[in-house]
Design a protein around this motif. Structure first.
Motif, PDB file in Angstrom:
ATOM      1  N   VAL A 126       0.856  -1.188   0.000  1.00 39.13           N
ATOM      2  CA  VAL A 126       0.000   0.000   0.000  1.00 39.13           C
ATOM      3  C   VAL A 126       0.889   1.235   0.000  1.00 39.13           C
ATOM      4  CG1 VAL A 126      -1.916  -1.134   1.167  1.00 39.13           C
ATOM      5  CG2 VAL A 126      -0.168   0.030   2.516  1.00 39.13           C
ATOM      6  N   HIS A 127       0.347   2.357  -0.447  1.00 39.64           N
ATOM      7  CA  HIS A 127       1.105   3.601  -0.520  1.00 39.64           C
ATOM      8  C   HIS A 127       0.411   4.649   0.355  1.00 39.64           C
ATOM      9  CE1 HIS A 127       3.250   1.792  -3.874  1.00 39.64           C
ATOM     10  NE2 HIS A 127       2.072   1.452  -4.362  1.00 39.64           N
ATOM     11  N   ALA A 128       1.206   5.476   0.991  1.00 39.23           N
ATOM     12  CA  ALA A 128       0.656   6.489   1.895  1.00 39.23           C
ATOM     13  C   ALA A 128       1.512   7.737   1.822  1.00 39.23           C
ATOM     14  CB  ALA A 128       0.610   5.945   3.324  1.00 39.23           C
ATOM     15  N   ILE A 129       1.022   8.809   2.473  1.00 40.34           N
ATOM     16  CA  ILE A 129       1.758  10.067   2.562  1.00 40.34           C
ATOM     17  C   ILE A 129       1.939  10.383   4.033  1.00 40.34           C
ATOM     18  CG2 ILE A 129       1.784  12.524   2.013  1.00 40.34           C
ATOM     19  CD1 ILE A 129       0.004  11.952  -0.346  1.00 40.34           C
ATOM     20  N   THR A 130       3.176  10.598   4.445  1.00 39.88           N
ATOM     21  CA  THR A 130       3.429  10.932   5.840  1.00 39.88           C
ATOM     22  C   THR A 130       3.032  12.378   6.109  1.00 39.88           C
ATOM     23  OG1 THR A 130       5.694  11.631   5.360  1.00 39.88           O
ATOM     24  CG2 THR A 130       5.360   9.314   5.912  1.00 39.88           C
ATOM     25  N   ASP A 131       2.815  12.691   7.374  1.00 43.83           N
ATOM     26  CA  ASP A 131       2.359  14.033   7.741  1.00 43.83           C
ATOM     27  C   ASP A 131       3.527  14.936   8.140  1.00 43.83           C
ATOM     28  OD1 ASP A 131       3.023  12.737  10.019  1.00 43.83           O
ATOM     29  OD2 ASP A 131       1.185  13.214  11.114  1.00 43.83           O
ATOM     30  N   ASP A 132       4.621  14.858   7.395  1.00 41.13           N
ATOM     31  CA  ASP A 132       5.749  15.752   7.641  1.00 41.13           C
ATOM     32  C   ASP A 132       5.431  17.138   7.077  1.00 41.13           C
ATOM     33  OD1 ASP A 132       8.059  13.071   6.958  1.00 41.13           O
ATOM     34  OD2 ASP A 132       7.167  13.709   8.839  1.00 41.13           O
ATOM     35  N   VAL A 133       6.389  18.060   7.218  1.00 43.03           N
ATOM     36  CA  VAL A 133       6.190  19.421   6.723  1.00 43.03           C
ATOM     37  C   VAL A 133       5.883  19.412   5.233  1.00 43.03           C
ATOM     38  CG1 VAL A 133       7.279  21.667   6.410  1.00 43.03           C
ATOM     39  CG2 VAL A 133       7.664  20.366   8.521  1.00 43.03           C
ATOM     40  N   SER A 134       6.645  18.633   4.493  1.00 46.96           N
ATOM     41  CA  SER A 134       6.356  18.445   3.070  1.00 46.96           C
ATOM     42  C   SER A 134       5.998  16.986   2.855  1.00 46.96           C
ATOM     43  CB  SER A 134       7.567  18.823   2.216  1.00 46.96           C
ATOM     44  OG  SER A 134       8.690  18.034   2.576  1.00 46.96           O
ATOM     45  N   PRO A 135       5.062  16.673   1.973  1.00 50.72           N
ATOM     46  CA  PRO A 135       4.615  15.283   1.804  1.00 50.72           C
ATOM     47  C   PRO A 135       5.754  14.366   1.379  1.00 50.72           C
ATOM     48  CG  PRO A 135       3.129  16.819   0.730  1.00 50.72           C
ATOM     49  CD  PRO A 135       4.344  17.599   1.113  1.00 50.72           C
ATOM     50  N   HIS A 136       5.824  13.219   2.025  1.00 52.40           N
ATOM     51  CA  HIS A 136       6.782  12.195   1.651  1.00 52.40           C
ATOM     52  C   HIS A 136       6.003  10.910   1.407  1.00 52.40           C
ATOM     53  CE1 HIS A 136      10.409  14.524   2.606  1.00 52.40           C
ATOM     54  NE2 HIS A 136       9.733  14.995   3.637  1.00 52.40           N
ATOM     55  N   TYR A 137       6.106  10.413   0.204  1.00 51.16           N
ATOM     56  CA  TYR A 137       5.397   9.197  -0.133  1.00 51.16           C
ATOM     57  C   TYR A 137       6.157   7.990   0.415  1.00 51.16           C
ATOM     58  CZ  TYR A 137       2.589  12.047  -3.255  1.00 51.16           C
ATOM     59  OH  TYR A 137       1.747  12.998  -3.751  1.00 51.16           O
ATOM     60  N   VAL A 138       5.440   7.086   1.040  1.00 46.43           N
ATOM     61  CA  VAL A 138       6.048   5.896   1.617  1.00 46.43           C
ATOM     62  C   VAL A 138       5.176   4.695   1.273  1.00 46.43           C
ATOM     63  CG1 VAL A 138       4.868   6.242   3.825  1.00 46.43           C
ATOM     64  CG2 VAL A 138       6.918   4.831   3.747  1.00 46.43           C
ATOM     65  N   SER A 139       5.815   3.582   1.017  1.00 45.55           N
ATOM     66  CA  SER A 139       5.113   2.341   0.704  1.00 45.55           C
ATOM     67  C   SER A 139       5.308   1.347   1.835  1.00 45.55           C
ATOM     68  CB  SER A 139       5.645   1.740  -0.604  1.00 45.55           C
ATOM     69  OG  SER A 139       5.433   2.606  -1.685  1.00 45.55           O
ATOM     70  N   TYR A 140       4.245   0.606   2.122  1.00 44.55           N
ATOM     71  CA  TYR A 140       4.306  -0.465   3.111  1.00 44.55           C
ATOM     72  C   TYR A 140       3.983  -1.774   2.417  1.00 44.55           C
ATOM     73  CZ  TYR A 140       4.194   3.275   6.602  1.00 44.55           C
ATOM     74  OH  TYR A 140       4.483   4.394   7.335  1.00 44.55           O
ATOM     75  N   GLY A 141       4.711  -2.821   2.769  1.00 47.24           N
ATOM     76  CA  GLY A 141       4.468  -4.106   2.125  1.00 47.24           C
ATOM     77  C   GLY A 141       4.590  -5.267   3.092  1.00 47.24           C
ATOM     78  N   ILE A 142       3.902  -6.348   2.781  1.00 46.25           N
ATOM     79  CA  ILE A 142       4.034  -7.603   3.532  1.00 46.25           C
ATOM     80  C   ILE A 142       4.898  -8.537   2.701  1.00 46.25           C
ATOM     81  CG2 ILE A 142       2.828  -9.558   4.557  1.00 46.25           C
ATOM     82  CD1 ILE A 142       0.364  -7.795   4.807  1.00 46.25           C
ATOM     83  N   PHE A 143       5.946  -9.043   3.309  1.00 42.84           N
ATOM     84  CA  PHE A 143       6.883  -9.907   2.611  1.00 42.84           C
ATOM     85  C   PHE A 143       6.994 -11.245   3.323  1.00 42.84           C
ATOM     86  CE2 PHE A 143       8.091  -5.515   1.937  1.00 42.84           C
ATOM     87  CZ  PHE A 143       8.176  -5.455   0.558  1.00 42.84           C
ATOM     88  N   GLN A 144       7.414 -12.251   2.576  1.00 38.46           N
ATOM     89  CA  GLN A 144       7.599 -13.580   3.157  1.00 38.46           C
ATOM     90  C   GLN A 144       9.052 -13.988   3.007  1.00 38.46           C
ATOM     91  OE1 GLN A 144       4.916 -16.564   1.704  1.00 38.46           O
ATOM     92  NE2 GLN A 144       5.373 -17.953   3.383  1.00 38.46           N
TER      93      GLN A 144
END
Length: 213
Positions: A42-60
């Motif tokens: 999934v992809h999200a945007i952190t709530d820092d001063v300027s938007p930083h896109y971050v991805s989260y993943g489930i791995f095996q």
């Protein structure tokens, strides 16, 4: 590209697992539900001063088959495990409570609590002295349990812990400093508990081979 599994500490691939959703509706057949597979990222945007896109993943993990969660910022090339919280493992030869205290020190390091990491490193050394029934580091050295080089490292751990626990320092303990102290502690525990038992096992195997000649 690989990442260190936070569960078994083995390098593994970063291919996300496929998640099955039996309840998904197909767009062209809204009345029918079918199994749909999609990569668990999934992809999200952190709530820092300027938007930083971050991805989260489930791995095996390809070694232990366990699943873990990792994240990656858009400007980074590597995934970083975040759950379970990665920490340094310790050999089974190390007895309790020393083993648990070392793991607690490494957990403090993993979450960025570097002052607490230094403090727990010293607490682990105190348990080591209790286990060996000595009064302190000087007696560990004089009794031959540790060498002069390890004594110097143990002393540095003690002095750092004294600063973070009793001095009103305003600068944070750096990640590099905490990692070095944790590495020193690991070297001491390996020397005291792990190497002697593994040497004894190796000697015993050699003796068994000699008997078969």
């Amino acid at each position: 590209m690989s990442v260190i599994c936070p569960i078994c500490s083995t390098p593994t691939s970063v291919n996300p697992v496929l998640i099955r959703d039996d309840m998904a509706y197909l767009p062209e057949e809204s009345t029918e539900r079918r199994a749909v597979y999609g990569k668990a990222v999934v992809h999200a945007i952190t709530d820092d001063v300027s938007p930083h896109y971050v991805s989260y993943g489930i791995f095996q993990c390809q070694a232990c088959d366990k699943r873990f969660v990792a994240k990656k910022h858009i400007q980074d090339r590597e995934w970083v495990p975040i759950y379970p919280i990665p920490h340094k493992s310790i050999a089974e030869e190390v007895p309790e409570p020393i083993k648990g205290e070392f793991e607690e020190a490494s957990l403090c390091f993993a979450v960025g609590a570097y002052k607490a990491c230094a403090s727990m490193c010293q607490r682990t050394q105190e348990s080591l002295c209790q286990n060996k029934e000595v009064s302190g580091l000087n007696e560990l050295l004089s009794s031959g349990i540790i060498s002069q080089a390890l004594f110097d490292r143990a002393t540095e751990i003690r002095l750092w812990a004294g600063i973070v626990k009793h001095k009103p320092i305003h600068e944070p303990v750096s990640e590099e400093d905490a990692e070095e102290l944790l590495r020193y502690l690991g070297n001491i525990l390996d020397h005291v508990y792990v190497e002697p038992k593994r040497l004894d096992a190796l000697i015993e195997k050699r003796k068994q081979l000699e008997k078969k000649e």
